[in-house]
Design a protein around this motif. Structure first.
Motif, mmCIF file in Angstrom:
data_model
loop_
_atom_site.group_PDB
_atom_site.id
_atom_site.type_symbol
_atom_site.label_atom_id
_atom_site.label_comp_id
_atom_site.label_asym_id
_atom_site.label_seq_id
_atom_site.Cartn_x
_atom_site.Cartn_y
_atom_site.Cartn_z
ATOM 1 N N ASN A 18 0.815 -1.222 0.000
ATOM 2 C CA ASN A 18 0.000 0.000 0.000
ATOM 3 C C ASN A 18 0.849 1.274 0.000
ATOM 4 O OD1 ASN A 18 -2.341 -1.565 0.090
ATOM 5 N ND2 ASN A 18 -2.256 -1.672 2.329
ATOM 6 N N PHE A 19 2.160 1.119 -0.072
ATOM 7 C CA PHE A 19 3.077 2.249 -0.028
ATOM 8 C C PHE A 19 2.864 3.148 -1.240
ATOM 9 C CE2 PHE A 19 7.287 3.950 1.210
ATOM 10 C CZ PHE A 19 7.167 3.817 2.584
ATOM 11 N N LYS A 20 2.762 4.453 -1.019
ATOM 12 C CA LYS A 20 2.467 5.382 -2.104
ATOM 13 C C LYS A 20 3.721 6.004 -2.740
ATOM 14 C CE LYS A 20 -2.083 6.939 -0.441
ATOM 15 N NZ LYS A 20 -2.771 5.792 -0.322
ATOM 16 N N ALA A 21 4.868 5.851 -2.136
ATOM 17 C CA ALA A 21 6.081 6.491 -2.650
ATOM 18 C C ALA A 21 6.572 5.799 -3.918
ATOM 19 C CB ALA A 21 7.183 6.455 -1.595
ATOM 20 N N ARG A 22 7.263 6.567 -4.750
ATOM 21 C CA ARG A 22 7.866 6.067 -5.985
ATOM 22 C C ARG A 22 9.370 6.057 -5.755
ATOM 23 N NH1 ARG A 22 10.409 9.303 -8.231
ATOM 24 N NH2 ARG A 22 9.149 11.070 -7.619
ATOM 25 N N PRO A 23 9.937 4.900 -5.381
ATOM 26 C CA PRO A 23 11.376 4.895 -5.112
ATOM 27 C C PRO A 23 12.186 5.087 -6.393
ATOM 28 C CG PRO A 23 10.476 2.679 -4.841
ATOM 29 C CD PRO A 23 9.329 3.600 -5.151
ATOM 30 N N THR A 24 13.336 5.709 -6.261
ATOM 31 C CA THR A 24 14.264 5.854 -7.380
ATOM 32 C C THR A 24 14.631 4.453 -7.856
ATOM 33 O OG1 THR A 24 15.123 7.879 -6.378
ATOM 34 C CG2 THR A 24 16.496 6.822 -8.056
ATOM 35 N N THR A 25 14.576 4.221 -9.152
ATOM 36 C CA THR A 25 14.881 2.893 -9.685
ATOM 37 C C THR A 25 16.331 2.522 -9.371
ATOM 38 O OG1 THR A 25 15.616 3.706 -11.838
ATOM 39 C CG2 THR A 25 13.253 3.226 -11.602
ATOM 40 N N ASP A 26 16.591 1.230 -9.264
ATOM 41 C CA ASP A 26 17.957 0.772 -8.994
ATOM 42 C C ASP A 26 18.915 1.245 -10.086
ATOM 43 O OD1 ASP A 26 17.112 -0.456 -6.692
ATOM 44 O OD2 ASP A 26 17.254 -2.498 -7.460
ATOM 45 N N PHE A 27 18.453 1.219 -11.344
ATOM 46 C CA PHE A 27 19.274 1.664 -12.473
ATOM 47 C C PHE A 27 19.664 3.133 -12.313
ATOM 48 C CE2 PHE A 27 19.239 3.710 -16.744
ATOM 49 C CZ PHE A 27 20.401 3.146 -17.258
ATOM 50 N N ALA A 28 18.675 3.986 -12.023
ATOM 51 C CA ALA A 28 18.947 5.413 -11.855
ATOM 52 C C ALA A 28 19.799 5.661 -10.614
ATOM 53 C CB ALA A 28 17.636 6.193 -11.770
ATOM 54 N N LYS A 29 19.516 4.926 -9.533
ATOM 55 C CA LYS A 29 20.272 5.101 -8.285
ATOM 56 C C LYS A 29 21.745 4.724 -8.489
ATOM 57 C CE LYS A 29 18.968 2.455 -4.923
ATOM 58 N NZ LYS A 29 18.353 1.875 -3.714
ATOM 59 N N GLU A 30 21.986 3.630 -9.190
ATOM 60 C CA GLU A 30 23.362 3.211 -9.448
ATOM 61 C C GLU A 30 24.110 4.268 -10.257
ATOM 62 O OE1 GLU A 30 25.725 -0.824 -10.775
ATOM 63 O OE2 GLU A 30 23.542 -0.775 -10.870
ATOM 64 N N ASN A 31 23.468 4.799 -11.286
ATOM 65 C CA ASN A 31 24.097 5.852 -12.095
ATOM 66 C C ASN A 31 24.304 7.128 -11.290
ATOM 67 O OD1 ASN A 31 24.583 4.949 -14.949
ATOM 68 N ND2 ASN A 31 22.489 4.236 -14.635
ATOM 69 N N LEU A 32 23.332 7.492 -10.474
ATOM 70 C CA LEU A 32 23.446 8.677 -9.631
ATOM 71 C C LEU A 32 24.669 8.567 -8.713
ATOM 72 C CD1 LEU A 32 22.392 11.316 -8.288
ATOM 73 C CD2 LEU A 32 21.049 9.839 -6.785
ATOM 74 N N PHE A 33 24.838 7.434 -8.072
ATOM 75 C CA PHE A 33 25.964 7.278 -7.148
ATOM 76 C C PHE A 33 27.294 7.216 -7.883
ATOM 77 C CE2 PHE A 33 22.714 6.778 -4.025
ATOM 78 C CZ PHE A 33 23.302 7.251 -2.860
ATOM 79 N N ASN A 34 27.304 6.723 -9.108
ATOM 80 C CA ASN A 34 28.524 6.771 -9.919
ATOM 81 C C ASN A 34 28.913 8.220 -10.194
ATOM 82 O OD1 ASN A 34 28.861 4.002 -10.054
ATOM 83 N ND2 ASN A 34 27.749 3.810 -11.988
ATOM 84 N N VAL A 35 27.924 9.057 -10.500
ATOM 85 C CA VAL A 35 28.173 10.482 -10.731
ATOM 86 C C VAL A 35 28.645 11.143 -9.441
ATOM 87 C CG1 VAL A 35 27.060 12.700 -11.271
ATOM 88 C CG2 VAL A 35 26.575 10.685 -12.676
ATOM 89 N N LEU A 36 27.948 10.877 -8.332
ATOM 90 C CA LEU A 36 28.320 11.478 -7.049
ATOM 91 C C LEU A 36 29.754 11.136 -6.664
ATOM 92 C CD1 LEU A 36 25.135 11.039 -4.837
ATOM 93 C CD2 LEU A 36 26.208 13.181 -5.528
ATOM 94 N N ASN A 37 30.158 9.894 -6.898
ATOM 95 C CA ASN A 37 31.519 9.473 -6.547
ATOM 96 C C ASN A 37 32.582 10.267 -7.298
ATOM 97 O OD1 ASN A 37 30.933 7.546 -4.578
ATOM 98 N ND2 ASN A 37 30.556 5.971 -6.105
ATOM 99 N N ASN A 38 32.230 10.820 -8.449
ATOM 100 C CA ASN A 38 33.174 11.652 -9.206
ATOM 101 C C ASN A 38 33.268 13.073 -8.651
ATOM 102 O OD1 ASN A 38 33.980 9.709 -11.113
ATOM 103 N ND2 ASN A 38 32.102 10.034 -12.264
ATOM 104 N N TYR A 39 32.268 13.503 -7.906
ATOM 105 C CA TYR A 39 32.222 14.876 -7.414
ATOM 106 C C TYR A 39 32.558 15.031 -5.933
ATOM 107 C CZ TYR A 39 29.875 16.241 -11.748
ATOM 108 O OH TYR A 39 29.567 16.478 -13.053
ATOM 109 N N ILE A 40 32.262 14.013 -5.139
ATOM 110 C CA ILE A 40 32.354 14.203 -3.693
ATOM 111 C C ILE A 40 32.616 12.868 -2.997
ATOM 112 C CG2 ILE A 40 29.870 13.918 -3.236
ATOM 113 C CD1 ILE A 40 30.165 16.496 -1.437
#
Length: 179
Positions: A18-40
């Motif tokens: 019944n959870f209403k939230a839309r979690p960030t997809t694993d694919f997008a999350k993995e790419n996001l953290f790859n980008v973050l690791n390059n910046y910080i």
């Protein structure tokens, strides 16, 4: 949803149906953290997770060794789920507040974070006000990075402090840095 990396790598977290939230997809999350690791450097970083939803991003930061994580979520069921899951996972560095994001930003005024992540509901009427809530309340550390997840219909490129846009499938991230 799963934790991609760190101490809890591969851990699957299943919210109630019944959870209403839309979690960030694993694919997008993995790419996001790859980008973050390059910046910080995430290890020991201070994190602000706005519109925390399932807590997926907060857990990912905790698993990767972030120092302090503050998660903001207005929905009581989501807040309770994040609080319970963080305790089950042993993430003692996570603090969860049940409040409106815009109110939280004002209350946190002057408290700086190395990384701020916002994943608002895509139909949020005030979605364009999120960068101002972050920067007008001086929440981003001088070398910090802020990321807003948003639908493709939203364009933050004309906002002050906008740095770049990334798209992974239907998921869009706008990245901000202090100018």
């Amino acid at each position: 949803m799963r934790i991609i990396s760190g101490t809890h790598k591969g851990k699957i977290i299943t919210p109630d149906k019944n959870f209403k939230a839309r979690p960030t997809t694993d694919f997008a999350k993995e790419n996001l953290f790859n980008v973050l690791n390059n910046y910080i450097d995430i290890e020991d970083a201070s994190i602000l997770d706005l519109f925390a939803g399932t807590g997926s991003i907060s857990y990912e930061f905790a698993s990767r060794g972030a120092g302090k994580i503050i998660s903001i979520e207005l929905n009581y069921n989501h807040y309770a789920f994040i609080k319970k899951t963080a305790a089950q996972l042993g993430f003692k560095n996570m603090t969860i507040f049940k409040t409106d994001v815009f109110i939280a930003c004002k209350k946190l005024n002057g408290t700086t974070f190395d990384i701020i992540f916002a994943d608002p509901p895509y139909n949020l009427e005030k979605i364009n006000e999120i960068p101002a809530a972050i920067f007008n309340n001086d929440l981003l550390a001088p070398d910090g990075i802020a990321i807003i997840e948003h639908p493709g219909t939203v364009d933050f490129s004309s906002e002050p402090n906008f740095f770049e846009h990334r798209q992974y499938g239907s998921v869009n991230f706008s990245i901000f840095k202090r100018q």
